[in-house]
Design a protein around this motif. Structure first.
Motif, PDB file in Angstrom:
ATOM      1  N   THR A 333      40.111  40.424  45.989  1.00 44.04           N
ATOM      2  CA  THR A 333      39.315  39.833  44.911  1.00 44.04           C
ATOM      3  C   THR A 333      38.548  38.609  45.399  1.00 44.04           C
ATOM      4  OG1 THR A 333      40.961  40.579  43.294  1.00 44.04           O
ATOM      5  CG2 THR A 333      39.415  38.851  42.597  1.00 44.04           C
ATOM      6  N   THR A 334      39.235  37.744  46.145  1.00 44.17           N
ATOM      7  CA  THR A 334      38.589  36.550  46.692  1.00 44.17           C
ATOM      8  C   THR A 334      37.420  36.919  47.587  1.00 44.17           C
ATOM      9  OG1 THR A 334      40.688  35.354  46.630  1.00 44.17           O
ATOM     10  CG2 THR A 334      38.970  34.474  48.063  1.00 44.17           C
ATOM     11  N   GLY A 335      37.641  37.900  48.472  1.00 42.43           N
ATOM     12  CA  GLY A 335      36.595  38.325  49.388  1.00 42.43           C
ATOM     13  C   GLY A 335      35.393  38.907  48.684  1.00 42.43           C
ATOM     14  N   ILE A 336      35.635  39.667  47.640  1.00 44.66           N
ATOM     15  CA  ILE A 336      34.526  40.271  46.890  1.00 44.66           C
ATOM     16  C   ILE A 336      33.678  39.180  46.224  1.00 44.66           C
ATOM     17  CG2 ILE A 336      33.960  41.670  44.862  1.00 44.66           C
ATOM     18  CD1 ILE A 336      36.325  43.469  45.626  1.00 44.66           C
ATOM     19  N   ILE A 337      34.353  38.193  45.624  1.00 46.02           N
ATOM     20  CA  ILE A 337      33.611  37.086  44.994  1.00 46.02           C
ATOM     21  C   ILE A 337      32.771  36.360  46.037  1.00 46.02           C
ATOM     22  CG2 ILE A 337      33.829  34.867  43.813  1.00 46.02           C
ATOM     23  CD1 ILE A 337      36.399  35.955  42.519  1.00 46.02           C
ATOM     24  N   GLY A 338      33.372  36.073  47.199  1.00 48.26           N
ATOM     25  CA  GLY A 338      32.635  35.391  48.258  1.00 48.26           C
ATOM     26  C   GLY A 338      31.445  36.185  48.745  1.00 48.26           C
ATOM     27  N   ALA A 339      31.607  37.493  48.861  1.00 45.04           N
ATOM     28  CA  ALA A 339      30.502  38.342  49.313  1.00 45.04           C
ATOM     29  C   ALA A 339      29.343  38.309  48.321  1.00 45.04           C
ATOM     30  CB  ALA A 339      30.999  39.776  49.499  1.00 45.04           C
TER      31      ALA A 339
END
Length: 447
Positions: A333-339
């Motif tokens: 989830t964190t990675g998707i938001i950052g992307a």
């Protein structure tokens, strides 16, 4: 230390989350934090940060180096000390604050650190995407998304893979940036003058120096809320003082050497660029063609080295907020938001990056001073609620007049531009003073 660890830890994917590390799970060497922080900082975002010290503020290279050294000495001492908390508590950095800020009060700084984590992920991914696009000609957004997948995958596996990856990435990155350093010094020398016109816009040399120092502090202290995340498995009841001394020493030198070196290199390169709007502008025409592609690959690897830490620690923070997710789900989830954020800001990199670095320091510095006092002193609140939380919030609010950035300029900063952005000093001191005023020694409580 013991090598006896649970199957949960050495499974394919770590799912420890924010739970306390048991003594049976402890493992690893305290010296490993040197490679971790070296690899995290020997990368392009650090270079970009240093470039702001000259091309944005107008300082000479010598003045910029003094600013960089001062800021990173402060930051590295704090990082080294906070890293020892993992040995003391065996838990990630942000969840430790629940003991002092209160269960609910601790959720706000944890949430801010979560925002900081995925924002750093976006910043670094943007820089890496420019490099990947230059190598493969994929387009910026596809490059950013491709890099995101790789970084998320490593962070999802967890603590041990991150330490292993940083150990080997450090070697490649140090060699690549040593090459760039030699090339840059041979081409540019080390005597870049100040830019009087830019200095005048910054309130003179003092204002430019303070702004530069605030930016560099903002970069270094961005790592502080992550510190214990990478030392918590070093928890021990045997020679804890010796382990903590080693952790401090290696974290301090890993952070200091890498940031002073790479930010200084960035300041040197930035002095040769009138202004840059995207990271690739720093890859100037004087770079030899034979070195371009190897260095671009190093930029890509440096993005990965920093971002696997950003995702992992942002994951710990969102779990500390109280969001009930499996660790790997929180990481994804964190990675998707950052992307997504990376794709949004990819065409306005420098402005977004400068504002982000300053805002990061605005909440972090008073949190650091309050947390330090909570850890080192035995005091109780004079209030019916957490004195730590009240002192932190009040210090952030009191520092607003000193803010000096494109989004907002406070009353004091606007009226006294020669002081630049002094928020990091003001908020740190106010936070500490307020905490001491709002608490009393625990001995007095028990008397």
């Amino acid at each position: 230390m013991t090598a006896d660890v649970t199957p949960e830890l050495y499974g394919l994917i770590e799912e420890k989350g924010i739970a306390e590390v048991s003594l049976k799970e402890t493992h690893g060497s305290p010296k490993a934090v040197f490679g971790l922080w070296m690899a995290a900082n020997v990368e392009f975002a650090t270079l970009t940060t240093g470039a702001l010290a000259t091309c944005l503020t107008g300082l000479s290279f010598g003045q910029a180096m003094l600013s960089i050294l001062l800021a990173n000495l402060i930051g590295a001492v704090i990082l080294g000390y906070f890293s020892t908390f993992g040995v003391d508590y065996g838990r990630p950095q942000m969840i430790q604050g629940a003991n002092w800020f209160g269960a609910w009060g601790n959720r706000l700084p944890s949430l801010l650190n979560f925002f900081g984590g995925f924002s750093w992920f976006a910043v670094n991914t943007t820089a890496g995407a420019y490099a990947l696009n230059l190598v493969l000609h994929t387009g910026l957004i596809p490059a950013a998304l491709g890099m995101s997948v790789v970084q998320i995958a490593i962070a999802v596996v967890g603590y041990d893979l991150i330490h292993a990856a940083e150990k080997y990435l450090m070697i490649v990155l140090v060699l690549a940036f040593l090459g760039l350093t030699v090339i840059a010094v041979r081409h540019l020398g080390i005597s870049a003058p100040a830019n009087p016109k830019t200095l005048a816009q910054m309130g003179g040399t003092s204002g430019a120096f303070m702004l530069s120092t605030a930016i560099m502090v903002g970069y270094q202290v961005g790592w502080i809320p992550y510190s214990s995340d990478y030392t918590r498995y070093l928890r021990t009841e045997t020679n804890a003082a010796g382990v903590k001394k080693t952790v401090f020493t290696y974290a301090f030198w890993g952070a200091l050497i890498s940031t002073v070196w790479i930010e200084g290199l960035g300041a040197l390169i930035g002095s040769s660029v009138p202004f840059f709007s995207k990271p690739s502008d720093l890859l100037t025409a004087w770079m030899p063609s034979w070195f371009t592609y190897p260095f671009l690959i190093a930029v890509i690897l440096g993005t990965i080295s920093a971002n696997i830490i950003n995702i992992y620690s942002a994951t710990m923070s969102i779990l500390a907020v109280g969001i009930r997710l499996k660790q790997h789900v929180a990481s994804i989830t964190t990675g998707i938001i950052g992307a997504i954020i990376s794709a949004i800001v990819i065409n306005s990199f420098v402005e977004s990056y400068t504002n982000f670095l300053l805002v990061l320091g605005y909440w972090t510095m008073p949190w650091i001073s309050v947390t330090l006092l909570c850890h080192k002193t035995d005091r109780v609140s004079r209030l019916p609620l957490s004195a730590a939380f009240v002192a932190w919030i009040a210090a952030v609010a009191a520092s607003v007049p000193f803010w000096d950035q494109q989004l907002y300029t406070g009353v004091f900063a606007a009226g006294h531009p020669q002081f630049g952005d002094s928020t990091f000093v003001v908020s740190f001191v106010i936070g500490a003073v307020l905490y001491m005023l709002l608490t009393k020694p625990a001995a007095a409580q028990n008397a």
